[in-house]
Design a protein around this motif. Sequence first.
Motif, PDB file in Angstrom:
ATOM      1  N   ASN A 189       0.835  -1.194   0.000  1.00 34.01           N
ATOM      2  CA  ASN A 189       0.000   0.000   0.000  1.00 34.01           C
ATOM      3  C   ASN A 189       0.879   1.257   0.000  1.00 34.01           C
ATOM      4  OD1 ASN A 189      -2.094   1.763   0.272  1.00 34.01           O
ATOM      5  ND2 ASN A 189      -2.582   1.228   2.383  1.00 34.01           N
ATOM      6  N   LYS A 190       1.372   1.627  -1.193  1.00 35.15           N
ATOM      7  CA  LYS A 190       2.280   2.767  -1.324  1.00 35.15           C
ATOM      8  C   LYS A 190       1.868   3.656  -2.486  1.00 35.15           C
ATOM      9  CE  LYS A 190       6.314   0.868   0.894  1.00 35.15           C
ATOM     10  NZ  LYS A 190       7.572   0.126   0.742  1.00 35.15           N
ATOM     11  N   LEU A 193      -0.730   1.943  -7.847  1.00 33.48           N
ATOM     12  CA  LEU A 193      -1.910   1.897  -8.706  1.00 33.48           C
ATOM     13  C   LEU A 193      -1.592   2.427 -10.105  1.00 33.48           C
ATOM     14  CD1 LEU A 193      -4.966   1.565  -9.119  1.00 33.48           C
ATOM     15  CD2 LEU A 193      -5.260   3.824  -8.094  1.00 33.48           C
ATOM     16  N   LEU A 208     -12.065  -1.827 -11.903  1.00 32.08           N
ATOM     17  CA  LEU A 208     -10.940  -1.970 -10.987  1.00 32.08           C
ATOM     18  C   LEU A 208     -11.385  -1.509  -9.614  1.00 32.08           C
ATOM     19  CD1 LEU A 208      -7.253  -1.154 -11.487  1.00 32.08           C
ATOM     20  CD2 LEU A 208      -8.417  -0.167  -9.537  1.00 32.08           C
ATOM     21  N   ALA A 209     -11.111  -2.329  -8.629  1.00 32.31           N
ATOM     22  CA  ALA A 209     -11.425  -1.952  -7.256  1.00 32.31           C
ATOM     23  C   ALA A 209     -10.181  -2.166  -6.433  1.00 32.31           C
ATOM     24  CB  ALA A 209     -12.567  -2.807  -6.718  1.00 32.31           C
ATOM     25  N   VAL A 210      -9.797  -1.162  -5.662  1.00 31.63           N
ATOM     26  CA  VAL A 210      -8.607  -1.322  -4.822  1.00 31.63           C
ATOM     27  C   VAL A 210      -8.874  -0.758  -3.433  1.00 31.63           C
ATOM     28  CG1 VAL A 210      -7.553   0.756  -5.796  1.00 31.63           C
ATOM     29  CG2 VAL A 210      -6.116  -0.850  -4.587  1.00 31.63           C
ATOM     30  N   GLY A 211      -8.474  -1.527  -2.433  1.00 33.25           N
ATOM     31  CA  GLY A 211      -8.625  -1.090  -1.051  1.00 33.25           C
ATOM     32  C   GLY A 211      -7.715  -1.920  -0.173  1.00 33.25           C
ATOM     33  N   GLU A 212      -7.519  -1.460   1.061  1.00 35.49           N
ATOM     34  CA  GLU A 212      -6.663  -2.180   2.008  1.00 35.49           C
ATOM     35  C   GLU A 212      -7.233  -3.567   2.310  1.00 35.49           C
ATOM     36  OE1 GLU A 212      -6.551   0.242   5.497  1.00 35.49           O
ATOM     37  OE2 GLU A 212      -5.336   1.792   4.559  1.00 35.49           O
ATOM     38  N   THR A 213      -6.338  -4.501   2.611  1.00 36.29           N
ATOM     39  CA  THR A 213      -6.783  -5.803   3.117  1.00 36.29           C
ATOM     40  C   THR A 213      -6.920  -5.695   4.638  1.00 36.29           C
ATOM     41  OG1 THR A 213      -4.525  -6.560   3.422  1.00 36.29           O
ATOM     42  CG2 THR A 213      -5.526  -6.991   1.275  1.00 36.29           C
ATOM     43  N   ASP A 214      -6.995  -6.833   5.328  1.00 34.33           N
ATOM     44  CA  ASP A 214      -7.037  -6.782   6.791  1.00 34.33           C
ATOM     45  C   ASP A 214      -5.699  -6.301   7.352  1.00 34.33           C
ATOM     46  OD1 ASP A 214      -6.267  -9.282   5.677  1.00 34.33           O
ATOM     47  OD2 ASP A 214      -6.330 -10.202   7.645  1.00 34.33           O
ATOM     48  N   ARG A 226      -5.391  -4.932  -1.942  1.00 37.34           N
ATOM     49  CA  ARG A 226      -5.705  -5.901  -2.984  1.00 37.34           C
ATOM     50  C   ARG A 226      -6.440  -5.179  -4.104  1.00 37.34           C
ATOM     51  NH1 ARG A 226      -6.621 -11.713  -3.228  1.00 37.34           N
ATOM     52  NH2 ARG A 226      -6.518 -11.948  -0.969  1.00 37.34           N
ATOM     53  N   THR A 230      -8.580  -5.689  -7.567  1.00 39.42           N
ATOM     54  CA  THR A 230      -9.304  -6.654  -8.384  1.00 39.42           C
ATOM     55  C   THR A 230      -9.581  -6.002  -9.728  1.00 39.42           C
ATOM     56  OG1 THR A 230     -10.386  -7.439  -6.362  1.00 39.42           O
ATOM     57  CG2 THR A 230     -11.268  -8.245  -8.454  1.00 39.42           C
ATOM     58  N   THR A 245     -19.103  -0.473  -7.793  1.00 37.32           N
ATOM     59  CA  THR A 245     -17.756  -0.634  -7.240  1.00 37.32           C
ATOM     60  C   THR A 245     -16.820  -1.326  -8.208  1.00 37.32           C
ATOM     61  OG1 THR A 245     -18.398  -2.757  -6.305  1.00 37.32           O
ATOM     62  CG2 THR A 245     -18.559  -0.827  -4.863  1.00 37.32           C
ATOM     63  N   GLY A 246     -17.367  -2.044  -9.186  1.00 35.05           N
ATOM     64  CA  GLY A 246     -16.549  -3.000  -9.918  1.00 35.05           C
ATOM     65  C   GLY A 246     -16.520  -4.291  -9.120  1.00 35.05           C
ATOM     66  N   ILE A 290     -15.463  -7.601  -7.129  1.00 37.36           N
ATOM     67  CA  ILE A 290     -14.408  -8.201  -6.303  1.00 37.36           C
ATOM     68  C   ILE A 290     -14.674  -9.703  -6.249  1.00 37.36           C
ATOM     69  CG2 ILE A 290     -13.809  -6.182  -4.911  1.00 37.36           C
ATOM     70  CD1 ILE A 290     -15.520  -7.407  -2.638  1.00 37.36           C
ATOM     71  N   LEU A 327      -9.991   3.180  -4.440  1.00 40.06           N
ATOM     72  CA  LEU A 327     -10.468   3.628  -5.736  1.00 40.06           C
ATOM     73  C   LEU A 327     -11.345   2.538  -6.323  1.00 40.06           C
ATOM     74  CD1 LEU A 327      -8.633   5.434  -8.558  1.00 40.06           C
ATOM     75  CD2 LEU A 327      -9.828   3.327  -9.088  1.00 40.06           C
ATOM     76  N   GLU A 352     -14.781  -7.272  11.271  1.00 37.38           N
ATOM     77  CA  GLU A 352     -13.420  -7.776  11.070  1.00 37.38           C
ATOM     78  C   GLU A 352     -12.760  -8.080  12.417  1.00 37.38           C
ATOM     79  OE1 GLU A 352     -11.158  -4.922   8.775  1.00 37.38           O
ATOM     80  OE2 GLU A 352      -9.281  -5.950   9.283  1.00 37.38           O
ATOM     81  N   PHE A 362      -9.146 -11.445   2.348  1.00 35.78           N
ATOM     82  CA  PHE A 362      -9.961 -10.263   2.621  1.00 35.78           C
ATOM     83  C   PHE A 362      -9.887  -9.366   1.396  1.00 35.78           C
ATOM     84  CE2 PHE A 362     -10.852  -6.050   4.142  1.00 35.78           C
ATOM     85  CZ  PHE A 362     -11.606  -6.171   5.302  1.00 35.78           C
TER      86      PHE A 362
END
Lengths: 163, 163
Positions: free
Chosen positions: A12-13, A17, A34-40, A46, A48, A150-151, A153, B34, B136, B147
């Motif tokens: 996550n930097k 993207l 495309l969907a991007v967000g933090e994992t746990d 991640r 998708t 959202t696109g 996942i 995003l 979570e 996740f």
Amino acid sequence: MSKHILSVLVENKPGVLTRVAGLFSRRGFNIDSLAVGETDDPTISRMTIVADAAEHSLEQITKQLYKLVNVLKISDLDPKESVQRELVLMKVNAAPTTRAEIVETANIFRANIVDVSKNTLTLEITGDKDKITALEDLLKPYGIKEFVRTGLIALSRGRLGEG
Amino acid sequence: MSKHILSVLVENKPGVLTRVAGLFSRRGFNIDSLAVGETDDPTISRMTIVADAAEHSLEQITKQLYKLVNVLKISDLDPKESVQRELVLMKVNAAPTTRAEIVETANIFRANIVDVSKNTLTLEITGDKDKITALEDLLKPYGIKEFVRTGLIALSRGRLGEG
């Protein structure tokens, strides 16, 4: 050409993207969603990505993705062997005379009403693309004012990789 | 610095995502999430971007976004005046002895069980960030194997802009 669902674990930097999206656009692939967000783990995100690609182009792009720093793992998810979902919010015109009909349609699709105003209803629905398209087609005649999705996942089905 | 939700309507063409993401990364903004997908008009996509930014930086980035070809409209959604949702899939370890507990927890959060295997349960949940974090936290002790989140999508509340 066929639809592929790529699930990409990345650090996550800033800039990751852009580099991943750039790789697709330089090769002329249009990304469907495309969907991007933090994992746990908040240091790992991640992505998708759903894109149309031939098998050999996909292999090349996967190789190139692995060369990017910050890319940790790539899975090409088989649509038949994964759980796929997306979320949509739709704001629909709703006059006093049509409101009850729209609510009834929403109920059939297990969509939730998440906002109401004098002239509109906002619905939330989750599901696969077919379910969402079916609801969209039924609501179009009332007038869809805004639409955001959202696109897709996806996660591989649990039984895979088990003993 | 505060969280902003930018809703950006773009033409659905290769390279648009890369240019938009590039604009954020060149300025050193990290994008929290995003989500991009087609609207009800397949030639137009909507990107929902959540990023931390100071007010004046956001104004600059908005101006620069408008200069990009293929960018049609940008809204900076007020968190208090918009409906916000995201969708998460979580695959959790579930032994025969813990399965019932996990299902019960899922029910409290109105999460759906979307896949079951010998050793795992996969849950689907929609809501705001707080609700998802709460679930979570409750499931972490069982072991979260995978996740994936869509990132936030949002629409302005219906009463805005009405007479």
